[in-house]
Write a protein that holds these residues in place. Structure first.
Motif, PDB file in Angstrom:
ATOM      1  N   LYS A   1       0.832  -1.211   0.000  1.00 14.50           N
ATOM      2  CA  LYS A   1       0.000   0.000   0.000  1.00 14.50           C
ATOM      3  C   LYS A   1       0.862   1.255   0.000  1.00 14.50           C
ATOM      4  O   LYS A   1       0.512   2.247  -0.651  1.00 14.50           O
ATOM      5  N   HIS A   2       1.978   1.223   0.692  1.00 11.54           N
ATOM      6  CA  HIS A   2       2.895   2.358   0.699  1.00 11.54           C
ATOM      7  C   HIS A   2       3.453   2.593  -0.706  1.00 11.54           C
ATOM      8  O   HIS A   2       3.447   3.721  -1.208  1.00 11.54           O
ATOM      9  N   ARG A   3       3.918   1.523  -1.350  1.00 12.26           N
ATOM     10  CA  ARG A   3       4.454   1.654  -2.711  1.00 12.26           C
ATOM     11  C   ARG A   3       3.383   2.117  -3.696  1.00 12.26           C
ATOM     12  O   ARG A   3       3.640   2.947  -4.567  1.00 12.26           O
TER      13      ARG A   3
ATOM     14  N   ALA B   1      -2.872   3.625   2.486  1.00 16.03           N
ATOM     15  CA  ALA B   1      -1.550   3.476   3.109  1.00 16.03           C
ATOM     16  C   ALA B   1      -1.533   4.079   4.517  1.00 16.03           C
ATOM     17  O   ALA B   1      -0.966   3.498   5.445  1.00 16.03           O
ATOM     18  N   ALA B   2      -2.165   5.235   4.678  1.00 15.39           N
ATOM     19  CA  ALA B   2      -2.203   5.882   5.993  1.00 15.39           C
ATOM     20  C   ALA B   2      -3.014   5.055   6.988  1.00 15.39           C
ATOM     21  O   ALA B   2      -2.651   4.951   8.165  1.00 15.39           O
ATOM     22  N   ARG B   3      -4.082   4.471   6.517  1.00 14.70           N
ATOM     23  CA  ARG B   3      -4.890   3.600   7.382  1.00 14.70           C
ATOM     24  C   ARG B   3      -4.061   2.389   7.825  1.00 14.70           C
ATOM     25  O   ARG B   3      -4.060   2.021   8.999  1.00 14.70           O
ATOM     26  N   GLU B   4      -3.347   1.784   6.878  1.00 12.97           N
ATOM     27  CA  GLU B   4      -2.506   0.635   7.196  1.00 12.97           C
ATOM     28  C   GLU B   4      -1.424   1.008   8.218  1.00 12.97           C
ATOM     29  O   GLU B   4      -1.117   0.230   9.122  1.00 12.97           O
ATOM     30  N   ALA B   5      -0.835   2.196   8.075  1.00 17.01           N
ATOM     31  CA  ALA B   5       0.208   2.659   8.985  1.00 17.01           C
ATOM     32  C   ALA B   5      -0.357   3.217  10.297  1.00 17.01           C
ATOM     33  O   ALA B   5       0.407   3.633  11.167  1.00 17.01           O
ATOM     34  N   ARG B   6      -1.656   3.252  10.394  1.00 17.18           N
ATOM     35  CA  ARG B   6      -2.354   3.738  11.592  1.00 17.18           C
ATOM     36  C   ARG B   6      -2.041   5.196  11.920  1.00 17.18           C
ATOM     37  O   ARG B   6      -1.860   5.559  13.092  1.00 17.18           O
ATOM     38  N   ILE B   7      -1.959   6.005  10.862  1.00 13.69           N
ATOM     39  CA  ILE B   7      -1.750   7.445  11.091  1.00 13.69           C
ATOM     40  C   ILE B   7      -2.925   8.272  10.578  1.00 13.69           C
ATOM     41  O   ILE B   7      -2.960   9.484  10.770  1.00 13.69           O
ATOM     42  N   LEU B   8      -3.888   7.622   9.919  1.00 13.99           N
ATOM     43  CA  LEU B   8      -5.035   8.338   9.376  1.00 13.99           C
ATOM     44  C   LEU B   8      -5.929   8.795  10.525  1.00 13.99           C
ATOM     45  O   LEU B   8      -6.271   8.015  11.407  1.00 13.99           O
TER      46      LEU B   8
END
Length: 81
Positions: free
Chosen positions: A44-46, A72-79
């Protein structure tokens, strides 16, 4: 290149203290993905980096990049939702 403005800002929590940033375009999202991402390297980041770069080049709409960045932000838990 242009900034590829999003139809609606994206809020993310960044840094150690969780400062809230409101991203309004693909340039800001790409810079965050490229320089300040704590969970880099996932699919997701890529995908988000690629979509933001394509939006900056005019190949896709800014909101395609916005959607990829949100994933990607949701996956990284920053959203911030």
């Amino acid at each position: 290149m242009y900034d590829a403005w999003f139809s609606k800002p994206i809020s993310v929590a960044t840094g150690v203290s969780g400062d809230i940033r409101n991203l309004t375009n693909a340039r800001q999202a790409f810079d965050l993905l490229n320089d300040h991402w704590r969970d880099g390297g996932s699919d997701k980041h890529r995908s988000a980096k690629r979509a933001c770069q394509q939006a900056l080049n005019g190949s896709v709409s800014a909101d395609v990049a916005r959607d990829a960045f949100i994933d990607a932000a949701r996956e990284a838990r920053i959203l911030v939702e």
